[in-house]
Design a protein around this motif. Structure first.
Motif, PDB file in Angstrom:
ATOM      1  N   ARG A 114       4.142   3.352   2.291  1.00 27.47           N
ATOM      2  CA  ARG A 114       3.156   3.555   3.347  1.00 27.47           C
ATOM      3  C   ARG A 114       3.751   4.315   4.533  1.00 27.47           C
ATOM      4  O   ARG A 114       4.799   3.949   5.066  1.00 27.47           O
ATOM      5  CB  ARG A 114       2.635   2.201   3.818  1.00 27.47           C
ATOM      6  CG  ARG A 114       1.491   2.290   4.825  1.00 27.47           C
ATOM      7  CD  ARG A 114       1.055   0.920   5.263  1.00 27.47           C
ATOM      8  NE  ARG A 114       2.082   0.278   6.058  1.00 27.47           N
ATOM      9  CZ  ARG A 114       2.254  -1.030   6.153  1.00 27.47           C
ATOM     10  NH1 ARG A 114       1.489  -1.838   5.470  1.00 27.47           N
ATOM     11  NH2 ARG A 114       3.208  -1.532   6.902  1.00 27.47           N
ATOM     12  N   GLY A 115       3.083   5.388   4.921  1.00 24.10           N
ATOM     13  CA  GLY A 115       3.502   6.189   6.072  1.00 24.10           C
ATOM     14  C   GLY A 115       4.485   7.292   5.750  1.00 24.10           C
ATOM     15  O   GLY A 115       4.659   8.219   6.552  1.00 24.10           O
ATOM     16  N   VAL A 116       5.133   7.229   4.583  1.00 27.61           N
ATOM     17  CA  VAL A 116       6.149   8.228   4.242  1.00 27.61           C
ATOM     18  C   VAL A 116       5.500   9.526   3.774  1.00 27.61           C
ATOM     19  O   VAL A 116       6.040  10.615   3.979  1.00 27.61           O
ATOM     20  CB  VAL A 116       7.102   7.669   3.169  1.00 27.61           C
ATOM     21  CG1 VAL A 116       8.132   8.716   2.757  1.00 27.61           C
ATOM     22  CG2 VAL A 116       7.799   6.417   3.694  1.00 27.61           C
ATOM     23  N   GLY A 117       4.320   9.418   3.160  1.00 32.29           N
ATOM     24  CA  GLY A 117       3.639  10.608   2.655  1.00 32.29           C
ATOM     25  C   GLY A 117       3.330  11.598   3.753  1.00 32.29           C
ATOM     26  O   GLY A 117       3.533  12.812   3.603  1.00 32.29           O
ATOM     27  N   ALA A 118       2.835  11.096   4.876  1.00 29.55           N
ATOM     28  CA  ALA A 118       2.505  11.981   5.998  1.00 29.55           C
ATOM     29  C   ALA A 118       3.776  12.635   6.541  1.00 29.55           C
ATOM     30  O   ALA A 118       3.767  13.822   6.918  1.00 29.55           O
ATOM     31  CB  ALA A 118       1.803  11.192   7.100  1.00 29.55           C
ATOM     32  N   THR A 144       0.855  -1.183   0.000  1.00 33.00           N
ATOM     33  CA  THR A 144       0.000   0.000   0.000  1.00 33.00           C
ATOM     34  C   THR A 144       0.887   1.228   0.000  1.00 33.00           C
ATOM     35  O   THR A 144       1.981   1.233   0.562  1.00 33.00           O
ATOM     36  CB  THR A 144      -0.919   0.013   1.224  1.00 33.00           C
ATOM     37  OG1 THR A 144      -0.130  -0.135   2.405  1.00 33.00           O
ATOM     38  CG2 THR A 144      -1.929  -1.118   1.143  1.00 33.00           C
ATOM     39  N   ARG A 145       0.410   2.277  -0.629  1.00 29.96           N
ATOM     40  CA  ARG A 145       1.228   3.468  -0.829  1.00 29.96           C
ATOM     41  C   ARG A 145       0.484   4.715  -0.367  1.00 29.96           C
ATOM     42  O   ARG A 145      -0.730   4.707  -0.215  1.00 29.96           O
ATOM     43  CB  ARG A 145       1.614   3.589  -2.307  1.00 29.96           C
ATOM     44  CG  ARG A 145       2.471   2.428  -2.808  1.00 29.96           C
ATOM     45  CD  ARG A 145       2.586   2.427  -4.311  1.00 29.96           C
ATOM     46  NE  ARG A 145       1.323   2.051  -4.945  1.00 29.96           N
ATOM     47  CZ  ARG A 145       1.173   1.837  -6.243  1.00 29.96           C
ATOM     48  NH1 ARG A 145       2.215   1.968  -7.050  1.00 29.96           N
ATOM     49  NH2 ARG A 145      -0.004   1.499  -6.752  1.00 29.96           N
ATOM     50  N   ASP A 146       1.248   5.788  -0.180  1.00 30.79           N
ATOM     51  CA  ASP A 146       0.689   7.099   0.110  1.00 30.79           C
ATOM     52  C   ASP A 146       0.742   7.934  -1.159  1.00 30.79           C
ATOM     53  O   ASP A 146       1.716   7.852  -1.930  1.00 30.79           O
ATOM     54  CB  ASP A 146       1.479   7.800   1.217  1.00 30.79           C
ATOM     55  CG  ASP A 146       1.352   7.094   2.554  1.00 30.79           C
ATOM     56  OD1 ASP A 146       0.405   6.299   2.711  1.00 30.79           O
ATOM     57  OD2 ASP A 146       2.194   7.338   3.434  1.00 30.79           O
ATOM     58  N   TYR A 147      -0.297   8.733  -1.362  1.00 29.39           N
ATOM     59  CA  TYR A 147      -0.365   9.558  -2.562  1.00 29.39           C
ATOM     60  C   TYR A 147      -0.516  11.023  -2.170  1.00 29.39           C
ATOM     61  O   TYR A 147      -1.331  11.373  -1.308  1.00 29.39           O
ATOM     62  CB  TYR A 147      -1.546   9.143  -3.438  1.00 29.39           C
ATOM     63  CG  TYR A 147      -1.401   7.764  -4.039  1.00 29.39           C
ATOM     64  CD1 TYR A 147      -0.709   7.575  -5.233  1.00 29.39           C
ATOM     65  CD2 TYR A 147      -1.939   6.654  -3.409  1.00 29.39           C
ATOM     66  CE1 TYR A 147      -0.574   6.318  -5.782  1.00 29.39           C
ATOM     67  CE2 TYR A 147      -1.803   5.390  -3.950  1.00 29.39           C
ATOM     68  CZ  TYR A 147      -1.115   5.221  -5.136  1.00 29.39           C
ATOM     69  OH  TYR A 147      -0.974   3.971  -5.677  1.00 29.39           O
ATOM     70  N   CYS A 148       0.288  11.867  -2.830  1.00 26.61           N
ATOM     71  CA  CYS A 148       0.229  13.304  -2.597  1.00 26.61           C
ATOM     72  C   CYS A 148       0.134  14.038  -3.928  1.00 26.61           C
ATOM     73  O   CYS A 148       0.753  13.620  -4.922  1.00 26.61           O
ATOM     74  CB  CYS A 148       1.476  13.804  -1.868  1.00 26.61           C
ATOM     75  SG  CYS A 148       1.788  13.011  -0.283  1.00 26.61           S
ATOM     76  N   TYR A 149      -0.646  15.091  -3.939  1.00 27.94           N
ATOM     77  CA  TYR A 149      -0.610  16.027  -5.064  1.00 27.94           C
ATOM     78  C   TYR A 149       0.045  17.308  -4.599  1.00 27.94           C
ATOM     79  O   TYR A 149      -0.250  17.811  -3.496  1.00 27.94           O
ATOM     80  CB  TYR A 149      -2.014  16.313  -5.596  1.00 27.94           C
ATOM     81  CG  TYR A 149      -2.470  15.318  -6.638  1.00 27.94           C
ATOM     82  CD1 TYR A 149      -1.847  15.249  -7.874  1.00 27.94           C
ATOM     83  CD2 TYR A 149      -3.516  14.455  -6.378  1.00 27.94           C
ATOM     84  CE1 TYR A 149      -2.252  14.334  -8.833  1.00 27.94           C
ATOM     85  CE2 TYR A 149      -3.939  13.531  -7.328  1.00 27.94           C
ATOM     86  CZ  TYR A 149      -3.299  13.477  -8.560  1.00 27.94           C
ATOM     87  OH  TYR A 149      -3.692  12.571  -9.505  1.00 27.94           O
ATOM     88  N   VAL A 150       0.938  17.823  -5.438  1.00 25.48           N
ATOM     89  CA  VAL A 150       1.638  19.067  -5.123  1.00 25.48           C
ATOM     90  C   VAL A 150       1.557  19.991  -6.326  1.00 25.48           C
ATOM     91  O   VAL A 150       1.234  19.566  -7.444  1.00 25.48           O
ATOM     92  CB  VAL A 150       3.117  18.801  -4.753  1.00 25.48           C
ATOM     93  CG1 VAL A 150       3.220  18.052  -3.446  1.00 25.48           C
ATOM     94  CG2 VAL A 150       3.835  18.036  -5.872  1.00 25.48           C
ATOM     95  N   ASN A 151       1.852  21.246  -6.077  1.00 27.00           N
ATOM     96  CA  ASN A 151       1.803  22.225  -7.164  1.00 27.00           C
ATOM     97  C   ASN A 151       2.887  21.938  -8.192  1.00 27.00           C
ATOM     98  O   ASN A 151       4.022  21.603  -7.860  1.00 27.00           O
ATOM     99  CB  ASN A 151       1.983  23.629  -6.597  1.00 27.00           C
ATOM    100  CG  ASN A 151       1.829  24.687  -7.662  1.00 27.00           C
ATOM    101  OD1 ASN A 151       0.923  24.625  -8.490  1.00 27.00           O
ATOM    102  ND2 ASN A 151       2.724  25.665  -7.653  1.00 27.00           N
TER     103      ASN A 151
END
Length: 807
Positions: free
Chosen positions: A116-120, A94-101
């Protein structure tokens, strides 16, 4: 010569008691009460579906999504929630997903994917880094070393600018001019002024000076001409001054950037070292570049949030920090937004809509990435845009988050977030009808839903099934703190499970229905303050369940009792018989008799289906009538064609009729009408028939028998009444105790037959008859009477035809 007596029919025995109902053997129940029974864990009676689910869950290849079929209440949702724990599928990461400018193209937000957990953690680190930039940057540009360097640039620029304009002023001084500055709007501009006495004036003021005799007209013209010459030179000097200003501004900016870069790079160095993914590195370099490009915004101390700060936020749309297992998302409201996510909007003070990357929101599909998404097929098909977009995602395994603007009166957004590679298994819960439609009309359906898990509504009635039912009751007792059941109550519940599927050999797997009866039996037990739930409580629960849904049945029975609906249950009538129909389409359906009549006359119209002529019959009923005609041709038209006009009608039927379960009944009515032999009105009939006269099974046999029994009870049981059913339906009999009791007392009967011959003999008490060596039926039999009558009709039709020819 007196007519010979008709041959009596042979005796046809009614069904014995053991054929009317299956009773659960008490020795198959593993305990006296449920207190000593272990609760069941797992799924009951769904081996085929479990194998299919296991395949779909464990096979990680494109298209192996699962379509789950089955009746409501068979445990589909429960199974899907627990099957993953039982099977323990191979876990995807499972992965973390982020949107950035995206600082290069603001309309295409950049996607960052983390473990997992690195996005936060990354989001938190970015907040810390940007806060440090915001807090420390003003102080950097207040340091003495920076200020001295900056002042040196300013002083150097001022000196060069002074030198440049001083040289020009010396050039124009001999011609009577001086260099001054005038204000235009908010800025000062250099201008050539004329020295006149003790003051300097604009060239445009020279005409006034001439009028005041401060200057001759010739001098004024000379000065104006010189002004034009020097003005051209001033413009060039001014341009050189602007270039000089830009050069020194750039030098100051470069110095500021150099100073800022030292600190900004120091702030972001740890992030660059920790987050080594190429896209993250690219994003961090863009952030550093943006900060340095907008360094003026950070030089001023400001405790308030600035609009600029938004572009440096990290929009963490999926955070799996607390996830320790394969995600299983059950979406009960599969709208477009809930499944695929959306891009939210906001309004500014002027009423204009705006959006940015920080307003991107994830949906259930992304939350289930690396795991499973469970949704209802009917809901997915009816929600706007959901099905087509789901197909697209599963085909290409990419998710593009967009808002459903085509359904809203808003201007479309130009924002197009970067697509997300998703690895999710979708489990669609539906029924066979939906599966069939999608298979037939959706070209890609079978490419993306390769596994069908079919949940059966019934299972074999075995000793194991009885034990599983017992353990299921025990589990309900444990989960819901119910009273324990004794073995007679358990047996009654199992028997109810058999009744729900109309079979002695099967029991239902619609355990939601079983659970309801268990709860309601417990209610009646507690009402009576009993310790154990007994058979009386179970029977009470079943009776009350049917009673709550029996209003329509009671109203219909009242109409029969009051002879608004005409039904005879004793005596005999020619061409009239009691058929049986089932009303309602669910488990609370019920049966009631309906009068069917037949009328025969000379003619050539054949057998007329009155319901069809009135457009009140369905295609299956019409087919049954055509089979009926085939039967008469087979039996009685081997030597000459059928020449008759006959009509068959369901009396007092004012709604549509369908099904072929009354086709044998219609044959009996016609045989009676042709033979002139009355039918016993105390017997009702159900059964389909083929052209050879073989009786075929029907549905709703229990409801039909019980329906006629209830009518007979109201009129008074005579012991000669009963119901004729197809022999194939004997295994389906699970009659209620009151019917079995009446049969055991000799007050009611149930007969099972396999042919029309047996049926007509039971109904008339007269032998049907068999063909002799010449192919004719004995005259003293039912078929003999029918044959004779048909010959009369044929001769009558032939004589009429001959008369027309001679006439």
């Amino acid at each position: 010569m007196p007519e010979k007596a008709l041959h009596p029919a042979p005796t046809h025995e009614a069904l014995p008691l053991e054929d009317l109902r299956w009773y659960c053997p008490l020795n198959t129940i593993p305990a006296e009460t449920t207190e000593s029974v272990e609760p069941i864990e797992g799924i009951i009676g769904q081996d085929r579906a479990l194998k299919a689910l296991k395949l779909g869950v464990e096979l990680y290849s494109p298209g192996y999504n699962v379509f789950v079929c089955g009746l409501s209440g068979t445990g589909k949702a429960t199974t899907i929630k627990t099957i993953l724990e039982k099977i323990q599928p191979k876990k995807l990461l499972t992965r973390d997903y982020c949107y950035v400018n995206n600082f290069v193209d603001g309309d295409r937000p950049m996607l960052l994917v983390f473990e997992r957990g690195v996005g936060a953690r990354f989001k938190k680190d970015m907040v810390v880094a940007m806060n440090m930039v915001k807090e420390r940057m003003p102080g950097i540009f207040e340091e003495e070393e920076y200020l001295k360097k900056r002042q040196s640039y300013v002083d150097e620029y001022n000196a060069k600018e002074t030198e440049l304009f001083s040289a020009f002023e010396k050039e124009i001084e001999p011609d009577g001019f001086v260099l001054g500055r005038i204000q235009e709007g908010q800025s000062l501009h250099p201008e050539i002024l004329v020295k006149l006495a003790d003051k300097a004036v604009l060239v445009s003021d020279l005409p006034n000076a001439v009028m005041q005799n401060l200057l001759t007209k010739e001098d004024a013209e000379r000065l104006t001409d010189k002004y034009r010459e020097h003005k051209t030179t001033l413009q060039e000097v001014y341009r050189r001054g602007m270039r000089l200003s830009r050069e020194y501004q750039k030098m100051i900016q470069d110095h500021e950037r150099e100073v800022g870069a030292f600190y900004v790079n120091a702030i972001f160095s740890d992030l660059l070292a920790e987050y080594t993914d190429e896209k993250v590195q690219t994003y961090l370099q863009q952030v550093i570049g943006s900060v340095l490009d907008n360094i003026e915004q950070f030089k001023v101390r400001d405790d308030e949030e600035t609009e600029l700060a938004t572009v440096y936020e990290v929009n963490l749309i999926i955070d799996n920090s607390n996830s320790s297992c394969c995600p299983v998302v059950i979406e009960t409201a599969p709208t477009f937004r809930n499944i695929f996510g959306t891009i939210e909007r906001s309004q500014d003070s002027n009423g204009f809509w705006y959006t940015d990357f920080s307003m991107i929101k994830s949906g259930a599909l992304l939350r289930a990435d690396g795991g499973f998404l469970v949704i209802n097929a009917a809901d997915a098909l009816t929600e706007p845009g959901v099905w087509k977009n789901l197909q697209r995602v599963l085909m290409y395994r990419k998710l593009e988050i967009q808002s459903m603007e085509m359904f809203a009166q808003q201007t479309s957004s130009a924002l197009k977030p970067e697509a997300i590679d998703v690895n999710v298994k979708v489990i669609l819960i539906g029924n066979n009808e939906i599966y069939g439609i999608l298979s037939a009309y959706e070209r890609d359906f079978k490419k993306i839903f390769k596994v069908k898990a079919d949940f059966d509504h019934e299972m074999h009635n075995t000793h194991l099934a009885v034990q599983q039912y017992t353990s299921l009751i025990r589990k309900l007792i444990s989960d819901e703190d119910l009273n324990h059941f004794d073995k007679h109550a358990i047996a009654a519940v199992v028997e109810y499970g058999a009744r729900l599927v109309d079979s002695k050999k099967k029991v239902t797997t619609q355990f939601s229905e079983i659970a309801d009866i268990v709860r309601e039996a417990n209610y009646w037990c507690q009402q009576n303050s009993n310790k154990y739930v007994t058979i009386e409580h179970v029977d009470k629960a079943i009776d009350e369940t049917y009673n709550r849904h029996s209003l329509y049945e009671e109203k219909l029975q009242e109409m029969i009792d009051e002879e608004v609906i005409l039904i005879d249950v004793d005596g005999g009538r020619i061409g009239q018989i009691n058929g049986l129909a089932v009303y309602g389409g669910d488990r609370f359906s019920f049966g009631k008799p309906t009068r069917i009549t037949a009328a025969v006359s000379a003619g050539k119209a054949g057998i007329i289906n009155i319901e069809r002529e009135a457009r009140m019959s369905g295609s299956t009923h019409d087919k049954g009538m055509l089979i009926l005609s085939g039967y008469f041709r087979e039996q009685f038209a081997q030597k000459h064609p059928l020449s008759l006009t006959a009509s068959v009608s369901f009396e007092q039927s004012y709604s549509g009729i369908d099904g072929d379960s009354a086709s044998s009944t219609e044959i009996y009515a016609l045989l009676s009408s042709l033979s002139g032999i009355p039918i016993n009105q105390g017997i009702a009939v159900t059964g389909s028939v083929n052209q050879k006269g073989d009786i075929q099974p029907i549905g709703g046999v229990n409801e039909k028998v019980e329906g006629f029994f209830d009518v007979c009870v109201q009129r008074g049981l005579t012991g000669k009444q009963g119901v004729i059913i197809p022999i194939q339906n004997v295994d389906d009999l699970m009659l209620r105790s009151r019917v079995v009791r009446a049969v055991s007392e000799g007050r009611f009967n149930v007969w099972a037959i396999s042919s029309v011959t047996e049926g007509i003999e039971l109904l008339t008490g007269i032998a049907a008859g068999e063909r002799d060596a010449k192919g004719r039926y004995p005259k003293e039999t039912v078929f003999g009477k029918v044959e004779a009558r048909l010959e009369e009709l044929f001769v009558s039709a032939k004589d009429e035809k001959d008369e027309k020819k001679t006439g």
